[in-house]
Design a protein around this motif. Structure first.
Motif, PDB file in Angstrom:
ATOM      1  N   THR A   1       3.422  12.799 -12.982  1.00 10.57           N
ATOM      2  CA  THR A   1       4.693  12.735 -12.695  1.00 10.57           C
ATOM      3  C   THR A   1       5.116  11.995 -11.326  1.00 10.57           C
ATOM      4  O   THR A   1       6.436  11.540 -10.936  1.00 10.57           O
ATOM      5  CB  THR A   1       5.344  14.226 -12.376  1.00 10.57           C
ATOM      6  OG1 THR A   1       4.663  14.628 -10.979  1.00 10.57           O
ATOM      7  CG2 THR A   1       5.151  15.285 -13.267  1.00 10.57           C
TER       8      THR A   1
ATOM      9  N   ASP B   1       5.481   8.261  -9.572  1.00 10.30           N
ATOM     10  CA  ASP B   1       5.545   7.286 -10.258  1.00 10.30           C
ATOM     11  C   ASP B   1       4.460   6.111  -9.669  1.00 10.30           C
ATOM     12  O   ASP B   1       4.077   6.432  -8.472  1.00 10.30           O
ATOM     13  CB  ASP B   1       7.116   6.644  -9.923  1.00 10.30           C
ATOM     14  CG  ASP B   1       7.340   6.042  -8.890  1.00 10.30           C
ATOM     15  OD1 ASP B   1       7.340   4.794  -8.435  1.00 10.30           O
ATOM     16  OD2 ASP B   1       7.523   6.914  -7.815  1.00 10.30           O
ATOM     17  N   TRP B   2       4.206   5.026 -10.356  1.00 11.31           N
ATOM     18  CA  TRP B   2       2.865   4.274  -9.984  1.00 11.31           C
ATOM     19  C   TRP B   2       3.124   3.744  -8.869  1.00 11.31           C
ATOM     20  O   TRP B   2       2.178   3.517  -7.952  1.00 11.31           O
ATOM     21  CB  TRP B   2       2.810   3.427 -11.311  1.00 11.31           C
ATOM     22  CG  TRP B   2       1.706   4.270 -12.334  1.00 11.31           C
ATOM     23  CD1 TRP B   2       2.335   4.632 -13.499  1.00 11.31           C
ATOM     24  CD2 TRP B   2       0.503   4.615 -12.404  1.00 11.31           C
ATOM     25  NE1 TRP B   2       1.283   5.092 -14.249  1.00 11.31           N
ATOM     26  CE2 TRP B   2       0.203   5.264 -13.387  1.00 11.31           C
ATOM     27  CE3 TRP B   2      -0.565   4.486 -11.368  1.00 11.31           C
ATOM     28  CZ2 TRP B   2      -1.034   5.927 -13.908  1.00 11.31           C
ATOM     29  CZ3 TRP B   2      -1.714   4.927 -11.628  1.00 11.31           C
ATOM     30  CH2 TRP B   2      -1.908   5.820 -12.901  1.00 11.31           C
ATOM     31  N   HIS B   3       4.307   3.206  -8.535  1.00 14.52           N
ATOM     32  CA  HIS B   3       4.500   2.339  -7.258  1.00 14.52           C
ATOM     33  C   HIS B   3       4.331   3.413  -6.079  1.00 14.52           C
ATOM     34  O   HIS B   3       3.367   2.841  -5.191  1.00 14.52           O
ATOM     35  CB  HIS B   3       5.933   1.962  -7.123  1.00 14.52           C
ATOM     36  CG  HIS B   3       6.282   1.024  -6.067  1.00 14.52           C
ATOM     37  ND1 HIS B   3       5.775  -0.278  -5.652  1.00 14.52           N
ATOM     38  CD2 HIS B   3       7.125   1.632  -4.948  1.00 14.52           C
ATOM     39  CE1 HIS B   3       6.028  -0.521  -4.516  1.00 14.52           C
ATOM     40  NE2 HIS B   3       7.004   0.485  -4.067  1.00 14.52           N
ATOM     41  N   GLN B   4       4.742   4.570  -6.226  1.00 13.70           N
ATOM     42  CA  GLN B   4       4.415   5.414  -5.145  1.00 13.70           C
ATOM     43  C   GLN B   4       2.874   5.952  -5.028  1.00 13.70           C
ATOM     44  O   GLN B   4       2.374   5.917  -3.970  1.00 13.70           O
ATOM     45  CB  GLN B   4       5.453   6.868  -5.240  1.00 13.70           C
ATOM     46  CG  GLN B   4       5.691   7.850  -4.162  1.00 13.70           C
ATOM     47  CD  GLN B   4       6.096   8.785  -4.486  1.00 13.70           C
ATOM     48  OE1 GLN B   4       6.786   9.079  -5.560  1.00 13.70           O
ATOM     49  NE2 GLN B   4       6.259   9.915  -3.627  1.00 13.70           N
TER      50      GLN B   4
END
Lengths: 275, 277
Positions: A40, A42-45
């Motif tokens: 859940t 996101d990849w950036h985070q």
């Protein structure tokens, strides 16, 4: 297949059913929570969390100290296993029992005991520090703690192999003119190697995840923060997502190691059966 | 076998090499294993026996001991029953996925303690799966006793099963089959045939499980919340005392866990001895 006798033992359904249910509820579902939670994010985070300089530093520190301590344990563990498997001396069975101490002693107790020994005024620390060797609150202390918890893995993997080693093969090598060193190098080392590597890998894996024994002697300084400690720090700041991201990286790493160890053990079993 | 082993020393290098290796191994073990053991007791008794007893009988220490015992009393019997069931299923029967199950059994050993705690925070914590539902019903698991018990159960899952599986595997199933053919029912077979055969390894598994249940630190630290006198187990109490520079107190309480560890080692030796008889 037709020759196999029918199994008449009762309780297959209930014992297997209970095992599966219990394992699922207590182990599998909770463990899957970590991967679902990380999905859940996101990849950036996720990437920002795990590429933070502080975390990269902790990964490097944890990997290096685990690797060095496992390598040292491979050496000393082989020595201890050799002495226990090959020689008889007074008090041997007590020494043999003592090797399991790090398995039995709670990590927090090991942690405070090691810190007390290696700190400035400690039993060893007071002799080491005047010579410029600082152990407590440095990466060296982390290595000492990881060595303590990892030693039994090497000894307990190598010792049975040495005990089962057929003395005739060595004698054959010696009678064919091999020196003592040659018979060690070309007969004993190849036989023991798979077990030694397994012990090394298990000690390495244990070091990567170790918390209790390390956290006291590392002292929570900026340059001695191991990855497990950073997970706890994130949790204390209520950053569950951050903690999960770090945990996923560590879990994947230890699963890869576990898989490697299993393959290695399967190979050495095949090797032993063939021999 | 015994004969081969006795012949070994004569063949393993000169006397000088032999004693050099023995001495180095013993020196290494003395420095790395025995010293930490000794320092616990020396530090605990640094201010004398009176200070030691006072530290152990202090109310917060007693409540930590009580909580650790509670966790062990719940986790150990459940995991013992589980261990027997798992070992029975995995050693007396062949079925698809058996090896996968044996590997999965080791998961709690492979997972880092901090992560073991984290998974329960993700399940039951305020931001976890069941967090909102639990909050609505005023049920506290994380930072409360149930979380500590759950985590303790998780980290001690494999102990009994791991001790039993190799032993029961080696035993095969002929004896049980004979009992059944002679008319015993399932329960009689288990209690009269299987149990006497596995009692020593079962006992050792239970002791290991208990020692770990009382001594787990990392996993329990994550879910406990460190509420003094309420959610502190023995190792967490040791940590608090140590961080407050109350070294006599920390080592006095730690000495209890050390004695438990030493008892575990002694029992292991006795069990090995009994099994080899």
């Amino acid at each position: 297949m037709t020759t196999r006798r029918r199994n008449i033992l009762p309780g297959f359904g209930i014992s297997t059913g209970f095992t599966l249910t219990y394992m699922s509820l207590l182990v599998l579902i909770p463990l899957s929570a970590i991967f679902l939670k990380s999905a859940t994010v996101d990849w950036h985070q996720f990437w920002t969390t795990i590429s933070a300089p502080r975390l990269i530093h902790s990964f490097k520190l944890t990997l290096t100290t685990s690797f060095v301590s496992a390598a040292l344990n491979a050496g000393f563990g082989l020595l201890v296993a050799w002495v226990l498997a090959r020689y008889r001396f007074p008090g041997k069975s007590i020494v043999d029992a003592l090797v399991d101490l790090p398995f039995a002693l709670p990590t927090a107790v090991a942690g405070i005991a090691l810190t007390a020994i290696y700190s400035q005024n400690g039993w060893f620390g007071r002799y080491l520090e005047p010579h410029g060797i600082k152990v407590a609150f440095t990466p060296l202390g982390i290595i000492v703690a990881m060595m303590f918890v990892g030693l039994p893995f090497v000894v307990r993997n190598v010792q049975p192999v040495l005990e089962d080693l057929d003395i005739e093969i060595e004698e054959a090598a010696r009678s064919l003119g091999a020196t003592r060193w040659q018979s060690f190098r070309f007969v004993i080392v190849p036989t023991v190697l798979p077990a030694l590597v397994t012990g090394f890998a298990l000690a390495f894996a244990r070091g990567l995840g170790e918390y209790g024994s390390v956290v006291f002697i590392s002292g929570n300084l900026p340059n001695t923060q191991i990855t497990s400690l950073l997970i706890i720090t994130k949790l204390e700041q209520y950053d569950t997502a951050g903690a999960t991201a770090i945990a996923v990286v560590m879990l994947v790493l230890s699963f890869v190691l576990l898989l490697g160890i299993n393959l290695l053990q399967a190979r050495s079993r095949k090797f032993q059966e063939a021999a | 076998m015994e004969q081969t082993r006795k012949r070994v020393p004569e063949n393993s290098g000169s006397i000088v090499t032999r004693w050099f290796l023995i001495a180095s191994a013993l020196l290494f073990l003395a420095l790395f294993l025995v010293t930490p053991l000794l320092v616990v007791f020396v530090e605990a008794l640094d201010k004398g026996w009176d200070a030691y007893w006072t530290a152990i009988r202090e109310p917060d220490a007693l409540s930590a001991i009580y909580l650790s015992l509670t966790a062990a009393v719940i986790a150990v019997p459940i995991n013992t029953v589980f261990g027997i069931a798992a070992a029975w299923s995995l050693t007396k029967f062949e079925f698809r996925g058996r090896n996968v199950l044996i590997t999965l059994l080791d998961l709690p050993f492979a997972v880092s303690p901090v992560i073991s705690g984290l998974i329960f925070v993700l399940m039951f914590g305020a931001q976890g799966w069941l967090g909102p539902w639990l909050a609505d019903h005023d049920i506290h698991i994380i930072f409360a006793v149930p979380g500590i018990i759950l985590t303790t159960m998780f980290v001690t899952v494999p102990f009994v099963a791991r001790e039993l599986i190799p032993h029961m595997q080696a035993q095969g199933r002929e004896e049980e089959e004979a009992a059944l053919v002679l008319g015993a029912n399932g329960m009689q077979t288990f209690f009269r045939v299987t149990l006497p055969n596995i009692k020593w390894s079962l006992m050792y598994g239970v002791i290991l499980c208990t020692a770990r249940a009382m001594g787990e630190f990392g996993a329990v630290a994550v879910v406990s919340g460190h509420i003094r006198g309420e959610t502190n187990t023995i190792p967490l109490h040791v940590e608090i005392l140590y961080n407050e520079y109350n070294f006599v107190g920390a080592f006095a309480v730690a000495s209890l866990l050390t004695l438990l560890a030493l008892a575990t080692l002694a029992i292991k030796k006795i069990v090995e001895w009994k099994i080899s008889e």
